[in-house]
Design an enzyme around this catalytic site. Structure first.
Site, PDB file in Angstrom:
ATOM      1  N   PRO A   2       0.810  -1.214   0.000  1.00 62.08           N
ATOM      2  CA  PRO A   2       0.000   0.000   0.000  1.00 62.08           C
ATOM      3  C   PRO A   2       0.844   1.266   0.000  1.00 62.08           C
ATOM      4  CG  PRO A   2      -0.123  -1.099   2.132  1.00 62.08           C
ATOM      5  CD  PRO A   2       0.647  -1.990   1.235  1.00 62.08           C
ATOM      6  N   LYS A  61       1.034   7.816   3.765  1.00 63.54           N
ATOM      7  CA  LYS A  61       0.591   6.434   3.926  1.00 63.54           C
ATOM      8  C   LYS A  61       0.002   6.180   5.313  1.00 63.54           C
ATOM      9  CE  LYS A  61       4.591   5.466   1.127  1.00 63.54           C
ATOM     10  NZ  LYS A  61       5.955   4.916   1.191  1.00 63.54           N
ATOM     11  N   ARG A 272      16.353  -2.884  -2.043  1.00 67.26           N
ATOM     12  CA  ARG A 272      15.134  -3.200  -2.775  1.00 67.26           C
ATOM     13  C   ARG A 272      15.403  -3.055  -4.271  1.00 67.26           C
ATOM     14  NH1 ARG A 272      11.798   1.140   0.286  1.00 67.26           N
ATOM     15  NH2 ARG A 272      13.160   0.254   1.831  1.00 67.26           N
TER      16      ARG A 272
END
Length: 285
Positions: A2, A61, A272
């Site tokens: 998300p 977020k 990442r």
DNA sequence: ATGGGCTCCTGATGGC
DNA sequence: TGCCATCAGGAGCCCA
């Protein structure tokens, strides 16, 4: 995963399904889900019980629900795998159900489900900031690009004020919030910037273009995601429909760049993956 | 102060 | 079939 658009879909769902309802019971099924609530799980449950949920709000977020029109709120972060589900009382527990909130009206209950427990809930105070109120734990993050009071020039200045790679700056929630790995890669692709470019070397115009691209891609995702949630689920799985369909760079390794046809590459950065077109987004020397 | 790396956690997936 | 490595990744935390 998300990011801002997905979280906004969840916020809208919370506003629709739980705002105005009074909490009758709170069950914390995994202590890690409330680890940010320093006084502990029992205190979290006790202090939330009996309170009425007011407006559901969001910055970046983070989500929060105001309580009783008071200076308190429940703050939530979905982390990597968090979901907020609205389920009928008696529905089978999800495998990763962490917190259950029941209501005095005996209607559908709110469930915080989170496989990897990076997310969590906490009860906190609100403090005044600008024209509104903000939960204490998130007072340090910047406005997100979908905030009506977002200041593009200030965002550009914040980005350019850092001496670091542009992607690291984009992911820094204290500068501009809401942008995660996926939308960072999409914004960089749209702006034809390699993630390792130094922020200090960007012109004001280019930095502005980058933030506008991030805004645009998140808006588009929000439109796509907002169409795909059903009445019972606040959010199906933390992903928007946009996720599979319209990504130009993220997750597109070996697929042709939509602009030039060159194969998209994947590189490791900040523990990442970063996806980019080697031709449109040349690596800085 | 600030940049940058590490770590929390669980499950899916792939290679051998 | 089993086992191990890798990956997913937000953000707080720690250290230089």
């Amino acid at each position: 995963m998300p990011e801002l658009p997905e979280v906004e879909v969840v916020r809208a769902g919370l506003q629709r399904h739980v705002a105005g309802r009074t909490v009758s019971q709170v069950e914390v099924l995994h202590p890690r889900a409330v680890r940010k609530h320093v006084p502990g799980a029992a205190d979290f449950a006790a202090r939330l019980t009996g309170r009425r949920f007011d407006a559901a709000r969001r910055r970046g977020k983070y989500l929060w629900i105001e309580l009783d029109g008071s200076a308190d709120a429940v703050v939530a972060h979905l982390g990597m795998s968090g979901q907020m589900l609205v389920q009928p009382v008696g529905a089978e527990d999800e495998t990763h159900l962490r917190v259950r909130v029941r209501f005095a009206d005996d209607g559908p209950e709110l469930r915080f489900v989170d496989q990897r427990t990076f997310g969590g809930l906490a009860l906190t105070e609100l403090v005044a900031q600008g024209s509104g109120l903000l939960p204490v734990p998130i007072a340090h993050i910047g406005r997100d690009p979908l905030d009506p009071e977002f200041d593009l020039a200030a965002g550009v200045a914040a980005l350019r004020g850092r001496r670091t790679e542009v992607k690291r700056a984009l992911l820094d929630q204290t500068l501009v919030s809401g942008i995660g790995n996926i939308y960072a890669d999409e914004a960089l692709w749209r702006t034809r910037l390699h993630w390792a470019r130094q922020t200090a070397g960007l012109t004001r115009a280019k930095a502005g273009e980058l933030l506008e691209a991030a805004t645009e891609v998140m808006r588009e995702a929000l439109v796509a995601g907002g169409t795909s949630f059903d009445a019972l689920y606040v959010n199906v799985n933390g992903q928007s429909g946009y996720f599979d369909r319209s990504l130009a760079a993220y997750g597109q390794e070996n697929r042709p760049c939509g602009r030039c046809g060159t194969a998209i590459i994947r590189e490791a950065f900040m523990n990442r993956s970063s996806f980019s077109c080697p031709r449109c987004q040349p690596r800085p020397r």
